[in-house]
Design a protein around this motif. Structure first.
Motif, mmCIF file in Angstrom:
data_model
loop_
_atom_site.group_PDB
_atom_site.id
_atom_site.type_symbol
_atom_site.label_atom_id
_atom_site.label_comp_id
_atom_site.label_asym_id
_atom_site.label_seq_id
_atom_site.Cartn_x
_atom_site.Cartn_y
_atom_site.Cartn_z
ATOM 1 N N GLU A 186 -20.972 17.837 -28.906
ATOM 2 C CA GLU A 186 -21.742 17.080 -29.757
ATOM 3 C C GLU A 186 -20.435 15.887 -29.986
ATOM 4 O O GLU A 186 -21.058 14.501 -30.328
ATOM 5 C CB GLU A 186 -22.067 18.078 -30.813
ATOM 6 N N ILE A 187 -19.187 16.241 -30.750
ATOM 7 C CA ILE A 187 -18.549 15.277 -30.617
ATOM 8 C C ILE A 187 -17.793 14.257 -29.785
ATOM 9 O O ILE A 187 -17.655 13.396 -29.566
ATOM 10 C CB ILE A 187 -16.664 16.030 -31.019
ATOM 11 N N ILE A 188 -18.214 14.823 -28.060
ATOM 12 C CA ILE A 188 -17.985 13.826 -27.044
ATOM 13 C C ILE A 188 -19.097 13.116 -26.761
ATOM 14 O O ILE A 188 -18.458 11.190 -26.413
ATOM 15 C CB ILE A 188 -17.249 14.619 -25.694
ATOM 16 N N ASN A 192 -18.649 9.168 -26.593
ATOM 17 C CA ASN A 192 -19.327 8.736 -25.256
ATOM 18 C C ASN A 192 -19.392 9.664 -24.619
ATOM 19 O O ASN A 192 -18.971 10.724 -23.948
ATOM 20 C CB ASN A 192 -17.790 8.116 -24.003
ATOM 21 N N PRO A 193 -20.924 10.290 -24.299
ATOM 22 C CA PRO A 193 -21.353 11.210 -22.991
ATOM 23 C C PRO A 193 -20.209 10.832 -21.916
ATOM 24 O O PRO A 193 -20.021 12.116 -21.329
ATOM 25 C CB PRO A 193 -21.803 10.997 -23.445
ATOM 26 N N ALA A 194 -19.504 9.904 -21.367
ATOM 27 C CA ALA A 194 -19.124 9.655 -19.730
ATOM 28 C C ALA A 194 -17.739 10.202 -19.984
ATOM 29 O O ALA A 194 -17.391 10.294 -19.366
ATOM 30 C CB ALA A 194 -19.484 8.493 -19.431
ATOM 31 N N ILE A 195 -17.002 10.328 -21.430
ATOM 32 C CA ILE A 195 -15.458 10.722 -21.595
ATOM 33 C C ILE A 195 -15.207 11.850 -20.534
ATOM 34 O O ILE A 195 -16.783 13.404 -20.894
ATOM 35 C CB ILE A 195 -15.352 11.379 -22.375
ATOM 36 N N PRO A 196 -14.212 12.536 -19.682
ATOM 37 C CA PRO A 196 -14.629 13.786 -18.910
ATOM 38 C C PRO A 196 -14.430 14.725 -19.946
ATOM 39 O O PRO A 196 -13.357 14.624 -20.158
ATOM 40 C CB PRO A 196 -13.538 13.861 -18.098
ATOM 41 N N LEU A 197 -14.759 16.098 -19.410
ATOM 42 C CA LEU A 197 -14.459 17.586 -19.841
ATOM 43 C C LEU A 197 -13.699 18.370 -18.698
ATOM 44 O O LEU A 197 -14.258 18.312 -18.401
ATOM 45 C CB LEU A 197 -15.784 18.161 -21.030
ATOM 46 N N ILE A 198 -12.907 18.377 -19.738
ATOM 47 C CA ILE A 198 -11.584 19.909 -18.993
ATOM 48 C C ILE A 198 -11.825 20.761 -19.361
ATOM 49 O O ILE A 198 -11.809 21.008 -20.347
ATOM 50 C CB ILE A 198 -9.990 19.216 -17.658
ATOM 51 N N SER A 224 -22.718 21.050 -20.102
ATOM 52 C CA SER A 224 -23.066 19.603 -19.148
ATOM 53 C C SER A 224 -24.573 19.457 -19.761
ATOM 54 O O SER A 224 -25.251 18.131 -18.881
ATOM 55 C CB SER A 224 -23.526 20.243 -18.025
ATOM 56 N N VAL A 225 -24.796 20.232 -20.447
ATOM 57 C CA VAL A 225 -26.693 19.425 -20.988
ATOM 58 C C VAL A 225 -25.988 18.864 -21.538
ATOM 59 O O VAL A 225 -27.253 17.712 -22.008
ATOM 60 C CB VAL A 225 -26.814 20.833 -21.956
ATOM 61 N N GLN A 226 -25.261 17.870 -22.320
ATOM 62 C CA GLN A 226 -25.090 16.969 -23.155
ATOM 63 C C GLN A 226 -23.716 15.712 -22.278
ATOM 64 O O GLN A 226 -23.847 14.992 -22.151
ATOM 65 C CB GLN A 226 -24.482 17.273 -24.636
ATOM 66 N N LEU A 227 -23.055 16.496 -21.716
ATOM 67 C CA LEU A 227 -21.919 15.528 -21.263
ATOM 68 C C LEU A 227 -22.147 15.414 -18.963
ATOM 69 O O LEU A 227 -22.750 15.794 -18.529
ATOM 70 C CB LEU A 227 -20.390 15.896 -21.640
ATOM 71 N N THR A 228 -21.576 14.268 -19.304
ATOM 72 C CA THR A 228 -22.119 13.194 -17.605
ATOM 73 C C THR A 228 -21.164 13.961 -16.492
ATOM 74 O O THR A 228 -21.183 14.815 -15.663
ATOM 75 C CB THR A 228 -21.263 12.001 -18.067
#
Ligand code: SF4
Length: 243
Positions: A186-188, A192-198, A224-228
């Motif tokens: 939710e924060i990302i 911007n949902p395209a910011i990569p999450l590791i 991955s439900v929300q993030l690219t």
């Protein structure tokens, strides 16, 4: 400053890239999984003489910028092209933002700047952002760090960092709960949902991983439900016995 040495980046999207690490002492947090020694202010800094060979010499603190620049120049002429970038790390390096404001413009003429930060000192980042090429930002989960109160500071920091080249890292273990992953997503997404999450499985010094393979994949699926872009990358330097 505690150390200057050459090694591979063991975490995140630049994993495997050779970097020069400048490690500052002191931190504003106290994470449960922290393995960094902070036993007071060190009077000396360990500086590697030959890149990657662990032949450290001791230099009195405070280390001067001229000393660092001459080391970088010597490494550049003796070992041209081996270093991808310069990792500014800690502890929490943004505690030294006044020093960095002076140093980064000159260091950046030698190598791109990669900042490793715990992701809460957004005011310090604001002052330095124009001098940084990569931002590796943590979001501290209660289950692994023990910190419950950092969600809003992380959101403010990410908002600032999104004006640069940022990715977010979370350390997970078997105790990590679904709601924490939803909160990070939710924060990302709010920035911007395209910011990569590791997603970084917690790894001990003896390379034991503290989360099952299935749970790791579940966390990736949830995010991955929300993030690219959600990638699972362990602390690879632990497996290679690198610093
Ligand atoms: S932010 Fe990093 S250096 Fe600081 S206490 Fe947490 S793990 Fe240790």
């Amino acid at each position: 400053m505690i150390e200057i040495f050459s090694s591979i980046q063991g975490e995140g999207p630049l994993v495997g890239a050779r970097q020069i690490f400048i490690r500052f002492q002191g931190c504003n947090l106290d994470c449960e999984y922290c393995d960094t020694e902070f036993s007071g202010i060190s009077g000396t800094c360990q500086v590697e003489n030959t890149p990657g060979r662990r032949d450290f010499m001791e230099i009195p603190n405070p280390v001067h910028l001229d000393t660092v620049i001459s080391l970088l120049e010597r490494w550049q002429s003796g070992w041209p092209g081996i270093h991808h970038s310069l990792s500014i790390t800690g502890g929490e390096p943004l505690l030294q933002h006044e020093v960095l404001l002076d140093w980064l413009p000159q260091l950046r003429t030698r190598h791109p700047i990669y900042l490793e930060t715990n992701g809460v000192l957004h005011g310090a980042l604001f002052q330095l952002l124009q001098h940084i090429d990569y931002i590796s930002m943590d979001i501290k989960l209660p289950s692994t760090s023990g910190h419950l109160e950092l969600w809003e500071p992380h959101r403010l920091f990410l908002k600032e960092a999104s004006h640069g080249n940022v990715f977010v890292k979370i350390v997970v273990n078997e105790a990590t709960e679904d709601w924490e992953i939803h909160r990070v997503s939710e924060i990302i997404t709010s920035v911007n949902p395209a910011i990569p999450l590791i997603v970084q499985p917690m790894t001990s010094r003896d390379a034991t991983v503290a989360i099952s393979p299935i749970r790791t994949l579940e966390i990736q699926e949830l995010a991955s439900v929300q993030l690219t872009s959600v990638r699972v990358i362990p602390q690879t330097h632990r497996f290679l016995n690198q610093l």
